[in-house]
Design a protein around this motif. Sequence first.
Motif, PDB file in Angstrom:
ATOM      1  N   GLY A  72      -0.558  -5.372   7.251  1.00  0.00           N
ATOM      2  CA  GLY A  72      -0.896  -4.512   6.129  1.00  0.00           C
ATOM      3  C   GLY A  72      -0.350  -3.104   6.303  1.00  0.00           C
ATOM      4  O   GLY A  72       0.210  -2.516   5.370  1.00  0.00           O
ATOM      5  N   TRP A  73      -0.487  -2.559   7.516  1.00  0.00           N
ATOM      6  CA  TRP A  73       0.038  -1.226   7.765  1.00  0.00           C
ATOM      7  C   TRP A  73       1.563  -1.209   7.717  1.00  0.00           C
ATOM      8  O   TRP A  73       2.167  -0.228   7.257  1.00  0.00           O
ATOM      9  N   LEU A  74       2.212  -2.272   8.188  1.00  0.00           N
ATOM     10  CA  LEU A  74       3.670  -2.330   8.128  1.00  0.00           C
ATOM     11  C   LEU A  74       4.148  -2.288   6.684  1.00  0.00           C
ATOM     12  O   LEU A  74       5.066  -1.532   6.338  1.00  0.00           O
ATOM     13  N   VAL A  75       3.521  -3.066   5.833  1.00  0.00           N
ATOM     14  CA  VAL A  75       3.886  -3.059   4.411  1.00  0.00           C
ATOM     15  C   VAL A  75       3.638  -1.679   3.813  1.00  0.00           C
ATOM     16  O   VAL A  75       4.471  -1.139   3.067  1.00  0.00           O
ATOM     17  N   ALA A  76       2.506  -1.066   4.148  1.00  0.00           N
ATOM     18  CA  ALA A  76       2.145   0.230   3.575  1.00  0.00           C
ATOM     19  C   ALA A  76       3.149   1.314   3.953  1.00  0.00           C
ATOM     20  O   ALA A  76       3.601   2.088   3.097  1.00  0.00           O
ATOM     21  N   VAL A  77       3.517   1.386   5.238  1.00  0.00           N
ATOM     22  CA  VAL A  77       4.429   2.456   5.652  1.00  0.00           C
ATOM     23  C   VAL A  77       5.851   2.191   5.160  1.00  0.00           C
ATOM     24  O   VAL A  77       6.606   3.134   4.878  1.00  0.00           O
ATOM     25  N   LEU A  78       6.231   0.914   5.040  1.00  0.00           N
ATOM     26  CA  LEU A  78       7.554   0.609   4.484  1.00  0.00           C
ATOM     27  C   LEU A  78       7.634   0.990   3.013  1.00  0.00           C
ATOM     28  O   LEU A  78       8.642   1.557   2.559  1.00  0.00           O
ATOM     29  N   VAL A  79       6.586   0.699   2.263  1.00  0.00           N
ATOM     30  CA  VAL A  79       6.561   1.085   0.845  1.00  0.00           C
ATOM     31  C   VAL A  79       6.583   2.609   0.714  1.00  0.00           C
ATOM     32  O   VAL A  79       7.314   3.169  -0.096  1.00  0.00           O
ATOM     33  N   ALA A  80       5.781   3.296   1.544  1.00  0.00           N
ATOM     34  CA  ALA A  80       5.775   4.757   1.517  1.00  0.00           C
ATOM     35  C   ALA A  80       7.150   5.315   1.870  1.00  0.00           C
ATOM     36  O   ALA A  80       7.622   6.273   1.246  1.00  0.00           O
ATOM     37  N   GLY A  81       7.812   4.717   2.859  1.00  0.00           N
ATOM     38  CA  GLY A  81       9.142   5.158   3.241  1.00  0.00           C
ATOM     39  C   GLY A  81      10.156   4.935   2.130  1.00  0.00           C
ATOM     40  O   GLY A  81      11.035   5.775   1.900  1.00  0.00           O
ATOM     41  N   HIS A  82      10.036   3.813   1.442  1.00  0.00           N
ATOM     42  CA  HIS A  82      10.946   3.521   0.328  1.00  0.00           C
ATOM     43  C   HIS A  82      10.779   4.535  -0.795  1.00  0.00           C
ATOM     44  O   HIS A  82      11.772   5.070  -1.319  1.00  0.00           O
ATOM     45  N   LEU A  83       9.533   4.826  -1.151  1.00  0.00           N
ATOM     46  CA  LEU A  83       9.272   5.784  -2.234  1.00  0.00           C
ATOM     47  C   LEU A  83       9.720   7.182  -1.834  1.00  0.00           C
ATOM     48  O   LEU A  83      10.287   7.920  -2.656  1.00  0.00           O
ATOM     49  N   ALA A  84       9.481   7.556  -0.577  1.00  0.00           N
ATOM     50  CA  ALA A  84       9.893   8.877  -0.114  1.00  0.00           C
ATOM     51  C   ALA A  84      11.414   8.994  -0.103  1.00  0.00           C
ATOM     52  O   ALA A  84      11.969  10.055  -0.430  1.00  0.00           O
ATOM     53  N   THR A  85      12.103   7.926   0.253  1.00  0.00           N
ATOM     54  CA  THR A  85      13.569   7.946   0.267  1.00  0.00           C
ATOM     55  C   THR A  85      14.115   8.128  -1.143  1.00  0.00           C
ATOM     56  O   THR A  85      15.042   8.919  -1.369  1.00  0.00           O
ATOM     57  N   ARG A  86      13.551   7.398  -2.102  1.00  0.00           N
ATOM     58  CA  ARG A  86      14.014   7.524  -3.497  1.00  0.00           C
ATOM     59  C   ARG A  86      13.771   8.928  -4.020  1.00  0.00           C
ATOM     60  O   ARG A  86      14.641   9.531  -4.668  1.00  0.00           O
ATOM     61  N   ALA A  87      12.589   9.479  -3.741  1.00  0.00           N
ATOM     62  CA  ALA A  87      12.276  10.825  -4.229  1.00  0.00           C
ATOM     63  C   ALA A  87      13.150  11.859  -3.534  1.00  0.00           C
ATOM     64  O   ALA A  87      13.663  12.788  -4.181  1.00  0.00           O
ATOM     65  N   GLY A  88      13.340  11.728  -2.237  1.00  0.00           N
ATOM     66  CA  GLY A  88      14.142  12.696  -1.497  1.00  0.00           C
ATOM     67  C   GLY A  88      15.612  12.634  -1.840  1.00  0.00           C
ATOM     68  O   GLY A  88      16.293  13.665  -1.852  1.00  0.00           O
ATOM     69  N   ARG A  89      16.088  11.460  -2.169  1.00  0.00           N
ATOM     70  CA  ARG A  89      17.508  11.315  -2.500  1.00  0.00           C
ATOM     71  C   ARG A  89      17.846  12.080  -3.781  1.00  0.00           C
ATOM     72  O   ARG A  89      18.936  12.652  -3.902  1.00  0.00           O
ATOM     73  N   ARG A  90      16.905  12.132  -4.718  1.00  0.00           N
ATOM     74  CA  ARG A  90      17.154  12.822  -5.992  1.00  0.00           C
ATOM     75  C   ARG A  90      17.276  14.326  -5.823  1.00  0.00           C
ATOM     76  O   ARG A  90      17.882  15.004  -6.656  1.00  0.00           O
ATOM     77  N   ARG A  91      16.702  14.865  -4.750  1.00  0.00           N
ATOM     78  CA  ARG A  91      16.756  16.300  -4.571  1.00  0.00           C
ATOM     79  C   ARG A  91      17.676  16.716  -3.409  1.00  0.00           C
ATOM     80  O   ARG A  91      17.770  17.892  -3.086  1.00  0.00           O
ATOM     81  N   LEU A  92      18.363  15.771  -2.797  1.00  0.00           N
ATOM     82  CA  LEU A  92      19.231  16.073  -1.660  1.00  0.00           C
ATOM     83  C   LEU A  92      20.394  16.948  -2.081  1.00  0.00           C
ATOM     84  O   LEU A  92      21.093  16.663  -3.053  1.00  0.00           O
ATOM     85  N   GLU A  93      20.602  18.034  -1.334  1.00  0.00           N
ATOM     86  CA  GLU A  93      21.752  18.903  -1.536  1.00  0.00           C
ATOM     87  C   GLU A  93      22.448  19.085  -0.195  1.00  0.00           C
ATOM     88  O   GLU A  93      21.800  19.394   0.813  1.00  0.00           O
ATOM     89  N   VAL A  94      23.750  18.864  -0.174  1.00  0.00           N
ATOM     90  CA  VAL A  94      24.539  19.002   1.047  1.00  0.00           C
ATOM     91  C   VAL A  94      25.566  20.080   0.820  1.00  0.00           C
ATOM     92  O   VAL A  94      26.333  20.021  -0.139  1.00  0.00           O
TER      93      VAL A  94
END
Length: 270
Positions: free
Chosen positions: A245-267
């Motif tokens: 359950g925790w593995l699924v939870a942290v993977l889902v959280a990581g996926h959502l954080a990656t999508r949100a962070g990718r939209r604001r990434l500036e290099v």
Amino acid sequence: MPPNPLRNPYWRFLVAGFRGQSAYPLATFAGLVANATFGLLKGGIMGAAVDSSGGELAGYSAATMAAFVWLGQGMLGSVNFWGGSALQDRIRTGDVAVDFLRPVSVQAAHVLTDVGKGLFALLPRGLPSVVIGVLVSHMALPGDPATLALGLVSLLLGIAVSHATVYLVSVAGLWLVETRGVAVLYMAVSGFFAGLYTPVYLYPDWLLAITLATPFPAMMQLPVDVLSGRVTGWAAGQHLTVQLGWLVAVLVAGHLATRAGRRRLEVQGG
């Protein structure tokens, strides 16, 4: 002709992590020496605590406490409690932009690579640590093959939960850029709540309740419980369910954080 699973890119990330870690034999040996040294110190302290309590402490006998100490030491090279990863550097330098251009999941690539490193560490560092524990103590061991099999599954889940959680620490860099402070906080909190120092069952009830509401026990305390045979049958199945359950939870959280962070990434730079 069906596709060859060994040519799957995600399988190759796992293998690459395994092979990459094998390139540092001296560091691995140094880790084993550290594991053995602190295992002896920790074993002496925890053993004395059990003896002073009349031979049992919070449900731990001398044998199960020794198993807690040495199995935990054996996991140290595989479970990430220091909070660092290669992704942090790639975010800080902007190289993560290249990762996002590749036709693979950034999260899966980094988590699987780190899991591969953790799996390699079990061979030259984890198993020898447990052997040392067997030689210097009367530690409890799995009583039958079924218990051992469940313990190994629990161990793999613990490693996966650890690195999936560290991915969350790393991806925070998409907002913070510099994540060393977050990593230090993670290092301070994760070991305490995971049962790195003492079994979490020694904590007061209120602190134990907080601890069990976090993913950290799923990284070490629960796998050690199952591997040592301290919990069996239905209780062991519950431990694995919590870990999954925790593995699924942290993977889902990581996926959502990656999508949100990718939209604001500036290099910046070239």
